[in-house]
Design a protein around this motif. Structure first.
Motif, PDB file in Angstrom:
ATOM      1  N   ILE A 175       7.319   3.418   2.883  1.00 15.65           N
ATOM      2  CA  ILE A 175       8.105   2.325   2.302  1.00 15.65           C
ATOM      3  C   ILE A 175       7.500   2.035   0.926  1.00 15.65           C
ATOM      4  CG2 ILE A 175       6.733   0.626   3.617  1.00 15.65           C
ATOM      5  CD1 ILE A 175       9.306  -1.163   3.614  1.00 15.65           C
ATOM      6  N   ASN A 176       8.344   2.103  -0.090  1.00 14.10           N
ATOM      7  CA  ASN A 176       7.902   1.911  -1.484  1.00 14.10           C
ATOM      8  C   ASN A 176       6.720   2.816  -1.839  1.00 14.10           C
ATOM      9  OD1 ASN A 176       9.851  -0.116  -1.807  1.00 14.10           O
ATOM     10  ND2 ASN A 176       8.463  -1.651  -0.950  1.00 14.10           N
ATOM     11  N   GLY A 177       6.775   4.053  -1.328  1.00 14.31           N
ATOM     12  CA  GLY A 177       5.743   5.036  -1.680  1.00 14.31           C
ATOM     13  C   GLY A 177       4.471   4.937  -0.861  1.00 14.31           C
ATOM     14  N   GLU A 178       4.418   3.987   0.083  1.00 15.90           N
ATOM     15  CA  GLU A 178       3.203   3.814   0.898  1.00 15.90           C
ATOM     16  C   GLU A 178       3.497   4.290   2.324  1.00 15.90           C
ATOM     17  OE1 GLU A 178       1.284  -0.002   2.983  1.00 15.90           O
ATOM     18  OE2 GLU A 178       1.684  -0.303   0.843  1.00 15.90           O
ATOM     19  N   LYS A 179       2.644   5.200   2.822  1.00 17.19           N
ATOM     20  CA  LYS A 179       2.877   5.760   4.163  1.00 17.19           C
ATOM     21  C   LYS A 179       2.783   4.693   5.240  1.00 17.19           C
ATOM     22  CE  LYS A 179       2.051  10.633   4.011  1.00 17.19           C
ATOM     23  NZ  LYS A 179       1.172  11.755   4.161  1.00 17.19           N
ATOM     24  N   VAL A 180       3.694   4.764   6.201  1.00 21.59           N
ATOM     25  CA  VAL A 180       3.645   3.865   7.358  1.00 21.59           C
ATOM     26  C   VAL A 180       2.769   4.546   8.408  1.00 21.59           C
ATOM     27  CG1 VAL A 180       4.995   2.736   9.164  1.00 21.59           C
ATOM     28  CG2 VAL A 180       5.945   2.961   6.858  1.00 21.59           C
ATOM     29  N   THR A 181       1.693   3.862   8.848  1.00 24.64           N
ATOM     30  CA  THR A 181       0.783   4.475   9.830  1.00 24.64           C
ATOM     31  C   THR A 181       0.766   3.720  11.161  1.00 24.64           C
ATOM     32  OG1 THR A 181      -1.000   3.177   8.850  1.00 24.64           O
ATOM     33  CG2 THR A 181      -0.758   5.447   8.066  1.00 24.64           C
ATOM     34  N   ASP A 182       1.333   2.518  11.161  1.00 26.89           N
ATOM     35  CA  ASP A 182       1.295   1.674  12.364  1.00 26.89           C
ATOM     36  C   ASP A 182       2.718   1.491  12.898  1.00 26.89           C
ATOM     37  OD1 ASP A 182       0.958  -0.232  14.283  1.00 26.89           O
ATOM     38  OD2 ASP A 182       0.220  -1.824  12.947  1.00 26.89           O
ATOM     39  N   PHE A 183       2.915   1.868  14.186  1.00 25.94           N
ATOM     40  CA  PHE A 183       4.243   1.712  14.816  1.00 25.94           C
ATOM     41  C   PHE A 183       4.726   0.261  14.741  1.00 25.94           C
ATOM     42  CE2 PHE A 183       3.055   5.283  18.006  1.00 25.94           C
ATOM     43  CZ  PHE A 183       3.399   6.244  17.064  1.00 25.94           C
ATOM     44  N   LYS A 184       3.773  -0.691  14.770  1.00 23.31           N
ATOM     45  CA  LYS A 184       4.153  -2.099  14.860  1.00 23.31           C
ATOM     46  C   LYS A 184       4.297  -2.756  13.485  1.00 23.31           C
ATOM     47  CE  LYS A 184       2.053  -2.668  19.383  1.00 23.31           C
ATOM     48  NZ  LYS A 184       0.859  -3.082  20.092  1.00 23.31           N
ATOM     49  N   ARG A 185       4.145  -1.976  12.429  1.00 28.71           N
ATOM     50  CA  ARG A 185       4.218  -2.558  11.072  1.00 28.71           C
ATOM     51  C   ARG A 185       5.512  -3.353  10.916  1.00 28.71           C
ATOM     52  NH1 ARG A 185       5.996  -3.001   6.068  1.00 28.71           N
ATOM     53  NH2 ARG A 185       4.758  -2.435   4.239  1.00 28.71           N
ATOM     54  N   GLU A 186       5.390  -4.562  10.381  1.00 27.18           N
ATOM     55  CA  GLU A 186       6.563  -5.442  10.246  1.00 27.18           C
ATOM     56  C   GLU A 186       7.140  -5.364   8.833  1.00 27.18           C
ATOM     57  OE1 GLU A 186       4.963  -9.222  11.346  1.00 27.18           O
ATOM     58  OE2 GLU A 186       4.926  -8.739  13.496  1.00 27.18           O
ATOM     59  N   LEU A 187       8.396  -5.723   8.727  1.00 27.21           N
ATOM     60  CA  LEU A 187       9.049  -5.824   7.422  1.00 27.21           C
ATOM     61  C   LEU A 187       8.693  -7.187   6.832  1.00 27.21           C
ATOM     62  CD1 LEU A 187      11.109  -4.181   5.695  1.00 27.21           C
ATOM     63  CD2 LEU A 187      12.916  -5.517   6.763  1.00 27.21           C
ATOM     64  N   THR A 188       8.164  -7.188   5.604  1.00 26.11           N
ATOM     65  CA  THR A 188       7.721  -8.460   5.014  1.00 26.11           C
ATOM     66  C   THR A 188       8.433  -8.716   3.693  1.00 26.11           C
ATOM     67  OG1 THR A 188       5.955  -7.465   3.697  1.00 26.11           O
ATOM     68  CG2 THR A 188       5.398  -8.073   5.965  1.00 26.11           C
ATOM     69  N   GLU A 189       8.330  -9.942   3.246  1.00 24.84           N
ATOM     70  CA  GLU A 189       8.956 -10.324   1.969  1.00 24.84           C
ATOM     71  C   GLU A 189       8.390  -9.489   0.814  1.00 24.84           C
ATOM     72  OE1 GLU A 189      11.171 -13.761  -0.074  1.00 24.84           O
ATOM     73  OE2 GLU A 189       9.998 -14.308   1.684  1.00 24.84           O
ATOM     74  N   GLU A 190       7.069  -9.163   0.900  1.00 22.75           N
ATOM     75  CA  GLU A 190       6.419  -8.401  -0.184  1.00 22.75           C
ATOM     76  C   GLU A 190       6.996  -6.991  -0.316  1.00 22.75           C
ATOM     77  OE1 GLU A 190       4.295 -10.176   2.232  1.00 22.75           O
ATOM     78  OE2 GLU A 190       4.800 -11.729   0.751  1.00 22.75           O
ATOM     79  N   ASP A 191       7.645  -6.504   0.749  1.00 23.09           N
ATOM     80  CA  ASP A 191       8.240  -5.147   0.681  1.00 23.09           C
ATOM     81  C   ASP A 191       9.416  -5.095  -0.288  1.00 23.09           C
ATOM     82  OD1 ASP A 191       6.517  -3.972   2.556  1.00 23.09           O
ATOM     83  OD2 ASP A 191       7.738  -4.708   4.232  1.00 23.09           O
TER      84      ASP A 191
END
Length: 406
Positions: free
Chosen positions: A369-385
């Motif tokens: 997301i935005n060039g940063e690899k997602v490594t955690d299944f539980k990663r949440e969508l945040t306003e900073e995204d």
């Protein structure tokens, strides 16, 4: 007019003939009526039907009259060809809806104006047949021993072939006979997996009417490894923009293997063969120019020039020198989704086909997301995204989607 045959052969369409010399003579001598059948098992055609429509379009451009036969009747039975399991049964209403949708897609390839082409539906004659009369008139011309040697039945016999499906060959043969009687249709075209069914029609006409009938099959769309093309991680590559976006459609062709570019240009575009060969001969990085031409031309045929240009500019923005991100496939989410698992949001918006597929992507390091690899299944969508109101999702090496916050 037989030059259309030379052109079809040069472009790689023709796989088999029932009578090659007689077919050539016939096409030299007269403008014929021919048909191709399409079973309305879905409300959109997919890439597997693309070659058949190009086949028809080349023949129509050479002055021959196509019949697009929609299998409203045969769809009630289901074609066993190339299938290991029985197809699901459709209602008459579902079939009619599918027929209406498919006709709209065909009109991009085939000119149906002023008798230049015919749209027929085999429900018009198959659904009213008297079974005993049909057996006496048609069944008597078929040998069960011979039918059982047909490829379309062989692979099903191991798992079990229903009597319902066993009738399919008779019904398709009867279609050709009916179109021959009604419209003087002399030839059937179709995919090579239909060979056994097509021979059945040719022989039925010759036996029942003592008239000449012909069939020729076109090659199936496969890659250089012999695998069927048109499969994506989300399933089939559909011609309906609601099912496969013009951008995803464009990207599919932009990313075909180097070895498949020339074949796809020959079969799926109307570019002159000299140009096809020139593009197909490009090597190394230059072959990407050929892939861009292929993707643009194929997307233009299916979705129109404007959508093809939009898809092209989106691809350029993501992979090339452009910076217009407005045409990147975009979904919107509300603020309620902030704090929700990213994989749940991606599955809900069908950016990924399922959460399980999302987990697989994360494990393989293929989701960012935005060039940063997602490594955690539980990663949440945040306003900073959401930078400037949008987050850019990348799946694998080349698939991008934009999420906008509304």
């Amino acid at each position: 007019m037989a030059q259309v045959l030379d052109e079809l052969m040069e472009r790689g369409y023709i796989k088999q003939f029932t009578h090659e010399n007689e077919t050539r003579e016939l096409l030299e001598k007269e403008k014929i009526t021919f048909y191709i059948g399409f079973d309305p098992t879905a409300d959109s055609l997919h890439v597997g039907h693309f070659i058949a429509m190009m086949f028809m379009a080349h023949m129509q451009r050479a002055g021959h009259r196509p019949i697009a036969l929609i299998g409203g009747g045969t769809a009630m039975v289901g074609d066993p060809s190339g299938k290991t399991d029985m197809r699901k049964m459709l209602t008459k209403e579902q079939i009619q809806h599918n027929v209406d949708c498919i006709k709209k897609q065909m009109e991009k390839f085939i000119d149906f104006s002023e008798g230049k082409a015919i749209l027929a539906n085999n429900a018009d004659w198959l659904l009213n047949l008297n079974y005993v009369d049909f057996l006496r008139e048609v069944g008597t011309h078929f040998s069960v021993n011979r039918m059982l040697t047909a490829e379309c039945f062989k692979q099903r016999l191991e798992k079990g072939l229903s009597f319902l499906e066993f009738n399919y060959m008779l019904m398709q043969g009867y279609d050709f006979y009916e179109l021959n009687q009604k419209y003087d249709c002399k030839m059937q075209l179709g995919g090579d997996d239909q060979w056994s069914n097509m021979i059945a029609g040719v022989e039925l006409i010759r036996r029942k009417s003592q008239k000449d009938a012909f069939a020729m099959t076109c090659t199936l769309l496969t890659n250089s490894e012999g695998k069927k093309m048109g499969k994506t991680e989300n399933g089939a590559l559909w011609l309906d923009p609601e099912k496969t976006s013009p951008y995803d459609f464009y990207q599919y062709w932009r990313n075909v293997g180097d070895a498949d570019v020339e074949k796809c240009l020959a079969l799926l575009t109307f570019l002159p063969m000299d140009e096809v060969r020139r593009l197909g001969a490009l090597k190394d990085a230059a072959i990407n120019d050929a892939k861009k031409v292929l993707a643009f031309e194929v997307t233009k045929l299916i979705h129109g020039e404007e959508e093809a240009a939009k898809a092209q500019s989106a691809a350029e923005a993501l992979f090339g020198a452009g910076n217009d991100m407005s045409n990147v496939p975009t979904v919107t989410v509300t603020r309620e989704k902030l704090g929700v698992s990213l994989l749940d949001v991606l599955a809900e918006t069908v950016i990924i086909p399922s959460k399980a597929e999302g987990k697989r992507l994360v494990q393989q390091g293929g989701l960012s997301i935005n060039g940063e690899k997602v490594t955690d299944f539980k990663r949440e969508l945040t306003e900073e995204d959401f930078k400037d109101g949008a987050a850019l999702i990348k799946r694998g090496k080349k698939n991008y989607n934009k999420i906008e916050l509304v």
